[in-house]
Design an enzyme around this catalytic site. Structure first.
Site, PDB file in Angstrom:
ATOM      1  N   ARG A 106       0.844  -1.197   0.000  1.00 27.24           N
ATOM      2  CA  ARG A 106       0.000   0.000   0.000  1.00 27.24           C
ATOM      3  C   ARG A 106       0.881   1.250   0.000  1.00 27.24           C
ATOM      4  O   ARG A 106       1.955   1.265   0.632  1.00 27.24           O
ATOM      5  CB  ARG A 106      -0.867  -0.028   1.258  1.00 27.24           C
ATOM      6  CG  ARG A 106      -1.856   1.111   1.436  1.00 27.24           C
ATOM      7  CD  ARG A 106      -2.990   1.018   0.476  1.00 27.24           C
ATOM      8  NE  ARG A 106      -4.104   1.882   0.836  1.00 27.24           N
ATOM      9  CZ  ARG A 106      -5.045   2.250  -0.034  1.00 27.24           C
ATOM     10  NH1 ARG A 106      -5.002   1.835  -1.301  1.00 27.24           N
ATOM     11  NH2 ARG A 106      -6.051   3.003   0.352  1.00 27.24           N
TER      12      ARG A 106
ATOM     13  N   THR B  50      -9.263   0.914  -9.579  1.00 29.10           N
ATOM     14  CA  THR B  50      -8.513  -0.253  -9.106  1.00 29.10           C
ATOM     15  C   THR B  50      -8.652  -1.436 -10.069  1.00 29.10           C
ATOM     16  O   THR B  50      -9.400  -1.394 -11.028  1.00 29.10           O
ATOM     17  CB  THR B  50      -8.975  -0.593  -7.663  1.00 29.10           C
ATOM     18  OG1 THR B  50      -8.968   0.575  -6.880  1.00 29.10           O
ATOM     19  CG2 THR B  50      -8.136  -1.657  -7.009  1.00 29.10           C
TER      20      THR B  50
ATOM     21  N   ASN C  80      -6.009   4.479  -7.325  1.00 32.57           N
ATOM     22  CA  ASN C  80      -7.202   5.145  -6.805  1.00 32.57           C
ATOM     23  C   ASN C  80      -8.111   5.592  -7.942  1.00 32.57           C
ATOM     24  O   ASN C  80      -8.565   4.762  -8.702  1.00 32.57           O
ATOM     25  CB  ASN C  80      -6.864   6.265  -5.828  1.00 32.57           C
ATOM     26  CG  ASN C  80      -8.060   6.560  -4.923  1.00 32.57           C
ATOM     27  OD1 ASN C  80      -8.923   5.697  -4.749  1.00 32.57           O
ATOM     28  ND2 ASN C  80      -8.150   7.740  -4.376  1.00 32.57           N
TER      29      ASN C  80
ATOM     30  N   ASP D 124      -7.957   8.580  -0.010  1.00 32.80           N
ATOM     31  CA  ASP D 124      -8.510   7.487   0.808  1.00 32.80           C
ATOM     32  C   ASP D 124      -8.368   7.767   2.302  1.00 32.80           C
ATOM     33  O   ASP D 124      -8.880   7.010   3.128  1.00 32.80           O
ATOM     34  CB  ASP D 124      -7.839   6.149   0.461  1.00 32.80           C
ATOM     35  CG  ASP D 124      -8.538   5.451  -0.698  1.00 32.80           C
ATOM     36  OD1 ASP D 124      -9.602   5.925  -1.132  1.00 32.80           O
ATOM     37  OD2 ASP D 124      -8.019   4.420  -1.171  1.00 32.80           O
TER      38      ASP D 124
HETATM   39  N1  GLY Z   1      -8.130   3.167  -3.586  1.00 31.88           N
HETATM   40  C1  GLY Z   1      -9.087   2.159  -3.415  1.00 31.88           C
HETATM   41  C2  GLY Z   1      -8.855   1.309  -2.232  1.00 31.88           C
HETATM   42  O1  GLY Z   1      -7.717   1.142  -1.825  1.00 31.88           O
HETATM   43  O2  GLY Z   1      -9.778   0.795  -1.664  1.00 31.88           O
END
Ligand code: GLY
Length: 568
Positions: free
Chosen positions: A98, A371, A391, A413
């Site tokens: 991430r 995504t 995103n 987010d």
């Molecule tokens: N950016 C979408 C997610 O990580 O849920």
């Protein structure tokens, strides 16, 4: 042509028996399968399997290729989660690639100091929107620790495609429709993606030698090929020149985190899924465990929908309150996923009436559809479920010259102003407030479901709707759906707030809709479909395998069937 269509949906390859390592308790399937959102990416994975790679090498290949051929969804400028199960010892692994907030990020960085309100569009477009990318680190980590072939071999098909050209398709164009003006405003994006300022024709050949160069650097230098040296310098200088806050230290400090996957029982099944900083696995566990207490097969269609909506309402509420980056906030995962806790939530469900969400105090955050996900099972029985993102479609719409990839807008987010809606009407909470180096809360839910009969690998894009789609996918597989049927299911979503049931056009009959309304549900028919689910299924009795790619997008092989796609 027929073979091409076949490859679009799913690819199967028979490996010689000698090349297979049998898994003691599971055996192995009779072939391998990949379901991804783009045929060109699936081809890359297939090539690596053919050359002796395992599912994890193929995952690296498909991931890198999706970043090239589906730049609207994911890429080297973004992040992702790799959920893996190794056949030889049954080890399950969650590689958290991430993105992280830059070290100079602050909690109120998107608020106007004069008004205290969010500054429009700053979390979405331009340099401040971008968090530090994690996908390149994840590719290196997965290849080095779990792959069998070299990273160079796993990346070779994508390097070749970037140099010779890839085909621009329907989904690339549709998503560009939303983002063309912002792409056009960035010189790097306009040069890479637009043709004379316009969306390319479908079928147009797109070359990206810079992307090939970055992959070669990764193959040659590993982690440092991206996070140090020329690429890191270009990124930091480019982001800062545009007004951003990235530093060399941000890139040098980035590391993937290997986390314990979330594993829970769902009736007779074991589910392996994403832990925080994904919110998806916890919400999946809560919802399925609430539903496990009902005699599901005896419920009418309306009653099943009512119970599913009520369970989702409760799980999404908890998600908003409790979930965040576990390296920064204490997330009560054990409590939230305890069957006794689910039993308490279940007891609060009125079987004949919708519970208004304002009777369940809390807050929530809606995410936008974007995504990508892919699923792989190889002929040794290794499993890979990977969801990755930049995103919003085409991320923050910035390409730093010489890099060949878009940056993400994952800062959106985070909760921009905890408890208060942001510029897009979104609200969040303290657990997901911005902090330097923190990972924004995600909904990405790569998942595996195991029972005596079959093993399923699944996931989908779709922002906050990812979770409800994966719930629906698991429930449909429970009731015997094929991989394609599970991916194609008409979608029904509730996320606590807004207090409404979103449905795809045509998802419910008039009678079912009226039945839900009579129970107190507000139904909202959305103007378009959503998600792009990719499912691979291994039938344990005979070792057969099938793949189902969401038929909502033509370029994933509308209507293709398993029988037509076995490749031996
Ligand atoms: N950016 C979408 C997610 O990580 O849920």
């Amino acid at each position: 042509m027929i073979r091409r269509v076949v490859l679009i949906l799913s690819l199967f390859i028979a490996l010689p028996l000698a090349a297979r390592e049998a898994t003691p308790e599971w055996g192995h399937p009779d072939s391998a399968a990949i379901a991804s959102a783009n045929a060109q990416a699936t081809d890359a994975g297939l090539e690596v399997l053919r050359r002796g790679g395992n599912a994890f090498d193929a995952a690296v290949a498909v991931s890198a290729a999706l970043g090239l051929v589906e730049p609207e969804s994911s890429g080297l400028g973004g992040g992702g989660f790799f959920l893996l199960r190794r056949a030889s010892d049954g080890k399950v692994i969650f590689v958290d690639g991430r993105e992280r907030a830059p070290l100079a990020a602050t909690r109120d960085m998107f608020l106007d100091p004069a008004t205290g309100e969010p500054k429009p569009l700053q979390t979405v477009d331009g340099p401040l929107a971008a968090a530090i990318p994690g996908l390149p680190a994840a590719l290196v980590h997965v290849s080095k620790n779990y792959g069998r072939v070299s990273l160079a071999d796993a990346l070779a098909p994508t390097i070749r495609m970037a140099e010779r050209g890839w085909r621009f398709g329907e989904k690339n164009a549709a998503m560009m429709g939303w983002r063309k003006a912002v792409l056009a405003a960035d010189a790097g994006s306009a040069a890479l993606f637009l043709k004379n300022g316009e969306t390319p024709e479908q079928g147009a050949r797109m070359r990206n030698p810079d992307y090939a160069r970055v992959l070669r650097l990764l193959a040659e230098k590993g982690h440092d090929g991206f996070y140090a040296g020329d690429i890191a310098t270009r990124l930091v200088e480019g982001v800062r020149a545009a007004g951003g806050i990235w530093t060399q230290e941000d890139l040098a400090a980035y590391r993937v985190v290997e986390r314990e996957p979330l594993v829970f029982r769902h009736g007779v099944r074991t589910v392996i899924t994403a832990p925080p900083p994904s919110s998806g696995g916890v919400a999946l566990a809560q919802t399925l465990q609430m539903l496990d207490g009902f005699d599901w097969s005896k419920q009418s269609e309306i009653q099943q929908l009512h119970l599913r909506i009520e369970a989702m309402r409760r799980a999404y509420r908890d998600r908003a309150i409790f979930l965040g980056d576990p390296d920064f906030v204490e997330v009560p995962v054990a409590l939230l996923t305890n069957p006794a806790y689910a039993a308490g939530l279940r007891a609060s469900i009125n079987p004949v009436r919708a519970t208004p969400s304002d009777m369940l105090p809390g807050i929530t955050k809606t995410e936008r559809p974007d995504t990508t996900h892919f699923s792989i099972i190889d002929a040794e029985g290794n499993l890979a479920a990977v969801t990755q993102t930049v995103n919003l479609p085409y991320g923050n719409a910035m390409v730093i010259p010489g890099t060949g990839f878009l940056l993400n807008n994952e800062m959106d987010d985070f909760s921009i102003k905890p408890g208060v809606p942001n510029a897009f009407g979104l609200v969040g909470d303290d657990a997901n407030a911005i902090e330097p180096g923190k990972r924004p809360l995600s909904s990405m839910t790569p998942t595996m479901v195991i029972d005596a009969d079959k093993i399923a690998v699944l996931g989908t894009p779709g922002g906050s709707r990812i979770i409800s789609m994966v719930i629906q996918g698991v429930l449909s597989l429970d009731s015997g759906a094929t991989a394609l049927q599970a991916a194609a299911q008409p979608r029904v979503h509730h996320q606590y707030l807004p207090d409404e049931v979103s449905i795809e056009p045509g998802a419910l009959s008039d009678e079912t809709r009226a039945g839900l309304e009579a129970l107190g549900h507000t139904i909202k028919v959305e103007p378009r479909t959503w998600g792009n689910m990719q499912v691979v299924l291994w039938h344990r009795a005979d070792g057969s395998i099938e793949a189902g790619a969401d038929p909502r997008w033509k370029n994933v092989g509308k209507g293709a069937t398993t029988e037509g796609s076995i490749f031996r």
